[in-house]
Design a protein around this motif. Structure first.
Motif, PDB file in Angstrom:
ATOM      1  N   VAL A   1      51.390   2.295  14.331  1.00 28.67           N
ATOM      2  CA  VAL A   1      52.192   1.320  15.381  1.00 28.67           C
ATOM      3  C   VAL A   1      52.410   1.982  16.544  1.00 28.67           C
ATOM      4  O   VAL A   1      52.980   1.211  17.616  1.00 28.67           O
ATOM      5  N   ALA A   2      52.117   3.117  16.783  1.00 29.74           N
ATOM      6  CA  ALA A   2      52.366   3.643  18.249  1.00 29.74           C
ATOM      7  C   ALA A   2      51.502   2.668  19.183  1.00 29.74           C
ATOM      8  O   ALA A   2      52.301   2.493  20.354  1.00 29.74           O
ATOM      9  N   PRO A   3      50.542   2.224  19.131  1.00 31.97           N
ATOM     10  CA  PRO A   3      49.892   1.422  20.408  1.00 31.97           C
ATOM     11  C   PRO A   3      50.782   0.155  20.648  1.00 31.97           C
ATOM     12  O   PRO A   3      51.138   0.029  21.755  1.00 31.97           O
ATOM     13  N   PHE A   4      51.403  -0.368  19.470  1.00 32.29           N
ATOM     14  CA  PHE A   4      52.117  -1.718  19.688  1.00 32.29           C
ATOM     15  C   PHE A   4      53.438  -1.344  20.324  1.00 32.29           C
ATOM     16  O   PHE A   4      53.876  -1.960  21.149  1.00 32.29           O
TER      17      PHE A   4
ATOM     18  N   MET B   1      56.433  -0.908  27.517  1.00 36.62           N
ATOM     19  CA  MET B   1      55.922  -1.021  28.784  1.00 36.62           C
ATOM     20  C   MET B   1      56.104  -2.410  29.216  1.00 36.62           C
ATOM     21  O   MET B   1      56.532  -2.820  30.622  1.00 36.62           O
ATOM     22  N   PHE B   2      55.665  -3.440  28.483  1.00 36.70           N
ATOM     23  CA  PHE B   2      55.697  -4.787  29.070  1.00 36.70           C
ATOM     24  C   PHE B   2      56.913  -6.058  28.547  1.00 36.70           C
ATOM     25  O   PHE B   2      56.929  -6.957  29.021  1.00 36.70           O
ATOM     26  N   LEU B   3      57.767  -5.242  27.763  1.00 35.80           N
ATOM     27  CA  LEU B   3      59.035  -6.076  27.466  1.00 35.80           C
ATOM     28  C   LEU B   3      60.428  -5.230  27.697  1.00 35.80           C
ATOM     29  O   LEU B   3      61.290  -5.742  28.418  1.00 35.80           O
ATOM     30  N   ILE B   4      60.376  -4.158  26.963  1.00 32.32           N
ATOM     31  CA  ILE B   4      61.611  -3.439  26.837  1.00 32.32           C
ATOM     32  C   ILE B   4      61.977  -2.934  28.478  1.00 32.32           C
ATOM     33  O   ILE B   4      63.156  -3.132  29.071  1.00 32.32           O
ATOM     34  N   TRP B   5      60.805  -2.217  29.115  1.00 26.89           N
ATOM     35  CA  TRP B   5      61.041  -1.660  30.528  1.00 26.89           C
ATOM     36  C   TRP B   5      61.538  -2.738  31.703  1.00 26.89           C
ATOM     37  O   TRP B   5      62.345  -2.656  32.267  1.00 26.89           O
ATOM     38  N   PRO B   6      60.594  -3.824  31.546  1.00 27.32           N
ATOM     39  CA  PRO B   6      60.784  -4.940  32.304  1.00 27.32           C
ATOM     40  C   PRO B   6      62.317  -5.518  32.341  1.00 27.32           C
ATOM     41  O   PRO B   6      62.985  -5.869  33.555  1.00 27.32           O
ATOM     42  N   LEU B   7      62.661  -5.611  31.247  1.00 29.07           N
ATOM     43  CA  LEU B   7      64.209  -6.113  30.834  1.00 29.07           C
ATOM     44  C   LEU B   7      65.200  -5.232  31.446  1.00 29.07           C
ATOM     45  O   LEU B   7      66.151  -5.603  32.095  1.00 29.07           O
ATOM     46  N   VAL B   8      65.102  -3.810  31.196  1.00 25.48           N
ATOM     47  CA  VAL B   8      66.020  -2.770  31.514  1.00 25.48           C
ATOM     48  C   VAL B   8      66.070  -2.753  33.209  1.00 25.48           C
ATOM     49  O   VAL B   8      67.156  -2.955  33.939  1.00 25.48           O
ATOM     50  N   HIS B   9      64.688  -2.885  33.805  1.00 24.69           N
ATOM     51  CA  HIS B   9      64.587  -2.869  35.221  1.00 24.69           C
ATOM     52  C   HIS B   9      65.044  -3.936  35.970  1.00 24.69           C
ATOM     53  O   HIS B   9      65.662  -3.830  36.823  1.00 24.69           O
TER      54      HIS B   9
END
Length: 317
Positions: free
Chosen positions: A42-45, A51-59
């Protein structure tokens, strides 16, 4: 036989039994090994998800509390100033109302027309494969292709729509340039483009209704209309709920076809809130303010989604 047991039998000693502690230790080691293998899969997912969902939401949420521009200047915290400005922004409210109006106009026909098409095909029209292909094929088109196709269809002088209207004596309409008709024109295009997906869901649900129910009702004297009201529509209830939820969420996020066909015009009557966020962020270069509008809209979507889920739960109960 294990090697320990063989050695014990060779020396004449009694075989050594495995203790409960050794069993528990082996179980812990097996679970740890399974966990490592699972995390490796599951690491790649997880990496892509962060990178593409959690970080953009937080940033993005952090940016909404800053005055940052596209150049990176003004990145200091300014508190709730962006949110206060957004709540006083008449263009933001108008864009939000445009989005809600588009959602209302598009959701009802996209549910009703999809159900009618599925019922017609399910009744056994000749050439079913052709009807299914015809209804679903537009959904496979890219938004740019579908929008450009309808731009030509709506052309005031050369378009097919005005040609047909003129043939029946109706005055020509500037569909995409008239504030009275622009939103309706986009809704019609969206209906043609996306109804195939809902049609496919309804058709699948119809094929899963047991035929014995119709046979039993026919023996009791029920006609087609009675069967539709008493069997088909209730059986399609869960599918209808799913389609309505998906359609509302999709309509609230409308952007592509409006941006291509009208650019939010004429006079801003079709500008959705997503386009306004795009304009503020990438035309006005105000990333912080654009983020605050986006999170206000996100909160509205969450409220609508929760309301839909609670209403659905009460009805199903």
């Amino acid at each position: 036989m294990s090697s320990a047991a063989l050695d014990a039998s060779a020396t004449g000693a009694p075989p050594r039994t495995t203790t409960a502690e050794e069993v528990r230790r082996g179980e812990r080691e097996r679970r740890a090994r399974d966990n490592r293998i699972g995390w490796a899969f599951v690491a790649p997912f997880v990496i892509v998800f962060v990178m593409f969902l959690i970080w953009p939401l937080v940033h993005g949420f952090y940016l909404s509390f800053t005055g940052e521009s596209i150049t990176g200047a003004g990145g200091e915290l300014i508190g709730f100033d962006n949110y206060a400005e957004a709540l006083r922004d008449p263009i933001m409210w108008r864009s939000l109302l445009n989005t809600l109006w588009f959602t209302v106009l598009s959701t009802v026909p996209l549910v009703v027309v999809a159900l009618i098409l599925a019922l017609l095909v399910h009744q056994g029209l000749p050439g079913q494969w052709l009807w299914r292909l015809s209804f679903f094929m537009p959904f496979l088109l890219a938004s740019t292709v579908a929008a450009q196709f309808w731009i030509w269809m709506y052309n005031p002088q050369l378009g097919l729509v005005n040609y047909v209207l003129g043939a029946v004596g109706v005055e020509q309409i500037a569909w995409l340039q008239d504030p009275q008709w622009a939103m309706l024109a986009v809704v019609i295009m969206t209906l043609w483009w996306t109804v195939g997906f809902n049609f496919l869901l309804y058709l699948t649900a119809l094929q899963n209704i047991p035929e014995q129910q119709y046979e039993a009702s026919a023996l009791d004297g029920a006609g087609r209309w009675r069967q539709l009201r008493s069997i088909t529509v209730p059986q399609l209830g869960p599918t209808t709920v799913l389609i309505v939820i998906l359609q509302v969420l999709a309509s609230l996020k409308v952007f592509d076809q409006i941006y291509i066909m009208t650019q939010g015009g004429p006079g801003g009557v079709t500008r959705p809130v997503v386009q306004y966020v795009f304009e503020v962020g990438f035309t006005g270069y105000r990333f912080g303010y654009a983020s605050s509008i986006a999170y206000i809209f996100f909160a509205i979507i969450v409220i609508i989604s929760v309301g839909q889920m609670r209403l659905t739960t009460r009805r199903s109960a």
